[in-house]
Enzyme design. Structure first.
Site, PDB file in Angstrom:
ATOM      1  N   ILE A  98       0.820  -1.211   0.000  1.00 36.12           N
ATOM      2  CA  ILE A  98       0.000   0.000   0.000  1.00 36.12           C
ATOM      3  C   ILE A  98       0.854   1.261   0.000  1.00 36.12           C
ATOM      4  CG2 ILE A  98      -1.748   1.281   1.311  1.00 36.12           C
ATOM      5  CD1 ILE A  98      -2.733  -1.485   2.317  1.00 36.12           C
ATOM      6  N   TYR A  99       2.027   1.218   0.619  1.00 37.57           N
ATOM      7  CA  TYR A  99       2.904   2.392   0.663  1.00 37.57           C
ATOM      8  C   TYR A  99       3.194   2.895  -0.738  1.00 37.57           C
ATOM      9  CZ  TYR A  99       4.073   1.253   5.539  1.00 37.57           C
ATOM     10  OH  TYR A  99       4.037   0.989   6.870  1.00 37.57           O
ATOM     11  N   GLU A 100       3.361   4.199  -0.871  1.00 38.85           N
ATOM     12  CA  GLU A 100       3.725   4.848  -2.136  1.00 38.85           C
ATOM     13  C   GLU A 100       2.728   4.552  -3.250  1.00 38.85           C
ATOM     14  OE1 GLU A 100       7.852   4.288  -3.194  1.00 38.85           O
ATOM     15  OE2 GLU A 100       8.362   3.991  -1.091  1.00 38.85           O
ATOM     16  N   GLY A 101       1.480   4.427  -2.924  1.00 42.75           N
ATOM     17  CA  GLY A 101       0.463   4.104  -3.915  1.00 42.75           C
ATOM     18  C   GLY A 101       0.245   2.618  -3.937  1.00 42.75           C
TER      19      GLY A 101
ATOM     20  N   GLN B 149      -0.449   1.318  -9.099  1.00 41.17           N
ATOM     21  CA  GLN B 149       0.791   1.220  -9.877  1.00 41.17           C
ATOM     22  C   GLN B 149       0.563   0.424 -11.161  1.00 41.17           C
ATOM     23  OE1 GLN B 149       3.573   2.825  -9.089  1.00 41.17           O
ATOM     24  NE2 GLN B 149       2.791   3.557  -7.148  1.00 41.17           N
TER      25      GLN B 149
END
Length: 186
Positions: free
Chosen positions: A43-46, A51
């Site tokens: 979940i981090y960074e989108g 993605q």
């Protein structure tokens, strides 16, 4: 690659948890924490789904598709002359990725959305196969480290890269099976 690594990492953590059976969910063993930590990385960074949508919706069309084709050409060139199983299977997976890419060019939003996650995984498998080919090619010594590199490259070739055929089959099914249910289905 962030999405590929975190997807594979989460799958590995879940498999490790399964070794403990029902005890894998008990805090004292610590596996449940690894699973939670690995899951949040997706979940981090989108989120990885975002993605994947960005990959098929924006990245594939960069410079009229020249960026993706340049990457594929680089991988193909690097694989030339390597005969190890990892190189052979990466070449096969790269061909499937090229075919999937060609099929997605100009596809509508439904087709891109249906393909996104499987396409990202196929792209990640090819990228990792390429790197394992490069590592195996330079791991020539009889040291434990080099032997381990060759063994992991062989594992990746025989146990991970075969996923490419299934992903290609899923991609070729298109959006219809998941997005165009008959109106009376419910």
């Amino acid at each position: 690659m962030k999405a590929g690594f975190t997807d594979f990492g989460f799958e590995s953590a879940v498999q490790a948890q399964q070794v403990f059976g029902g005890h894998g969910y008990i805090r004292e063993w610590g596996m449940e924490q690894y699973v939670r930590d690995a899951r949040i990385a997706q979940i981090y960074e989108g989120t990885n789904g975002v993605q994947a949508m960005d990959l098929v919706g924006r990245k594939l069309s960069l410079a009229g598709g020249a960026v993706a084709e340049g990457f594929f050409d680089l991988v193909s060139s690097d694989l030339e002359g390597h005969g190890a199983p990892v190189a052979d299977r990466t070449r096969e997976a790269l061909q499937l990725l090229r075919e999937a890419t060609a099929a997605l060019r100009g596809a509508d939003t439904d087709e891109l959305g249906a393909a996104a996650v499987d396409y990202l995984r196929l792209f990640a498998l090819v990228s990792m196969g390429w790197m394992w080919t490069r590592m195996a090619a330079v791991a020539k010594d009889d040291t434990p480290l080099h032997a381990a590199k060759r063994a992991v490259a062989d594992f990746f070739a025989r146990r991970m890269l075969p996923q490419a055929q299934g992903l290609a089959a899923s991609l070729s099914a298109g959006a219809q099976p998941m997005m165009r249910l008959p109106a009376d289905a419910f």
